[in-house]
Design an enzyme around this catalytic site. Sequence first.
Site, PDB file in Angstrom:
ATOM      1  N   HIS A 169     -10.323  10.189  -8.217  1.00 30.58           N
ATOM      2  CA  HIS A 169      -9.439   9.085  -8.616  1.00 30.58           C
ATOM      3  C   HIS A 169      -8.536   8.671  -7.466  1.00 30.58           C
ATOM      4  CE1 HIS A 169     -10.385  10.532 -12.656  1.00 30.58           C
ATOM      5  NE2 HIS A 169      -9.807   9.467 -13.162  1.00 30.58           N
TER       6      HIS A 169
ATOM      7  N   ASN B 257     -10.250  16.680  -2.864  1.00 23.45           N
ATOM      8  CA  ASN B 257      -9.783  16.204  -4.165  1.00 23.45           C
ATOM      9  C   ASN B 257      -8.948  17.232  -4.922  1.00 23.45           C
ATOM     10  OD1 ASN B 257      -9.657  14.624  -6.553  1.00 23.45           O
ATOM     11  ND2 ASN B 257     -11.452  15.692  -7.374  1.00 23.45           N
TER      12      ASN B 257
ATOM     13  N   GLU C 240      -2.138   2.275   9.731  1.00 22.62           N
ATOM     14  CA  GLU C 240      -2.389   0.861  10.073  1.00 22.62           C
ATOM     15  C   GLU C 240      -3.386   0.766  11.234  1.00 22.62           C
ATOM     16  OE1 GLU C 240       1.386  -1.124  10.696  1.00 22.62           O
ATOM     17  OE2 GLU C 240       1.571  -1.521   8.534  1.00 22.62           O
TER      18      GLU C 240
ATOM     19  N   PHE D 222       0.685  -2.628   6.161  1.00 20.03           N
ATOM     20  CA  PHE D 222       1.427  -2.214   4.972  1.00 20.03           C
ATOM     21  C   PHE D 222       2.851  -2.744   5.035  1.00 20.03           C
ATOM     22  CE2 PHE D 222      -1.926   0.855   5.656  1.00 20.03           C
ATOM     23  CZ  PHE D 222      -2.550   0.819   4.424  1.00 20.03           C
TER      24      PHE D 222
END
Length: 267
Positions: free
Chosen positions: A112, A143, A238, A245
Site C-alpha cells: 500500500h 514493506n 526531487e 514537491f
Amino acid sequence: MKKRLTLKLTVFLLLFSGGCQLLAPPTNPHLLLGNPSDANESANNFLIEKPQYSLSYNRDRGTPNWVAWQLNNKWFGEVERQNDFDPDESLPATWYRVRPTDYTNSGYDRGHMTPSADRTATVEDNQATFLMTNIVPQTPKNNRGAWKNLEEYSRELVKAGKELYIYAGVYGDKEKIGSNKQVVAPSYTWKIVVVFDRPGMGLRDISENTRIIAVDVPNRKNTSSDWERYLVSVDAIENKTGYDFLDRVSPAIQKAIESKIDSGESK
Ligand code: MN
Ligand code: MN
C-alpha cells in the site's frame, strides 16, 4: 413593499450561498502542498482524485508514480482491514487494469502507498486503499520493515495531535512481474511526510522550521527495517524523481526545508 421583499430575499440568498460555501468541505485536501509531477490526463502521469487520496498513475508501470494523502485523527475509526484488493474500475476503459493476481508468486508484496490503517473511519475509506492503483510491488523486507515502521511512527505523530501531508511513490525499474509482465517493480520507494503542529493549519503556516521526514528506501531482499537509516532530504528525492514537491510553498521556504535531513524518532 414588493421592493423590500426582493431586497430581503436577495440578502437571504447571498447569506445562504455564502454560508453553504463555508460549510462545504474542501474539495480535496490531499494536494494542499502541490501536485509534484503536474499530473494531468497523460497516460503515464494520470491524475486520479478520490475522497481518500490523490495520485499520479503510470499506465506503463501498472502502478502509481506517487500517492498523496492527508492524515489527521478524523481519518481514524474502528473499521477492520477489509483486505479486498480490487482492480480500479475508474481507469480509462481501454487500459489494462492491474489485478491482485498479477502479484501472485512474484516475490513482492501488494504494498500500500496510502496504508489501510490510515483509513479506518468508514468501510468505503478502507476499501479505497485496496484498489490496485494505490499498490506497488514492495519486497517483504521493505514493506514489512522500514516502510511499515515509518507508517506506524506517522500514526503516532497523528495520535499526539499532529496533522500530516504525505507523498509516497516509486522510481527505478527493477523488473516486470505478473504473467503478462504488466507491473514494474521499482528500485526504490520514497516517502515525504510534512508535519503540521495541529489539524487545520495551511500553506501560510509552513515555515523554515516545519518538520519534514523524507526517506528513500531500497526495494531489496535485504532492506533494513530501520527507516531512520534511509532518511534523506526532499532535494534528494526531487533529484531522483524529477518532481517538484511543495511547489505551492514560497521558493525561499522550499529552499530552506527541502535541503534538511530529519533526525528521526529522537526528534
Ligand atoms: Mn505496506
Ligand atoms: Mn520543491
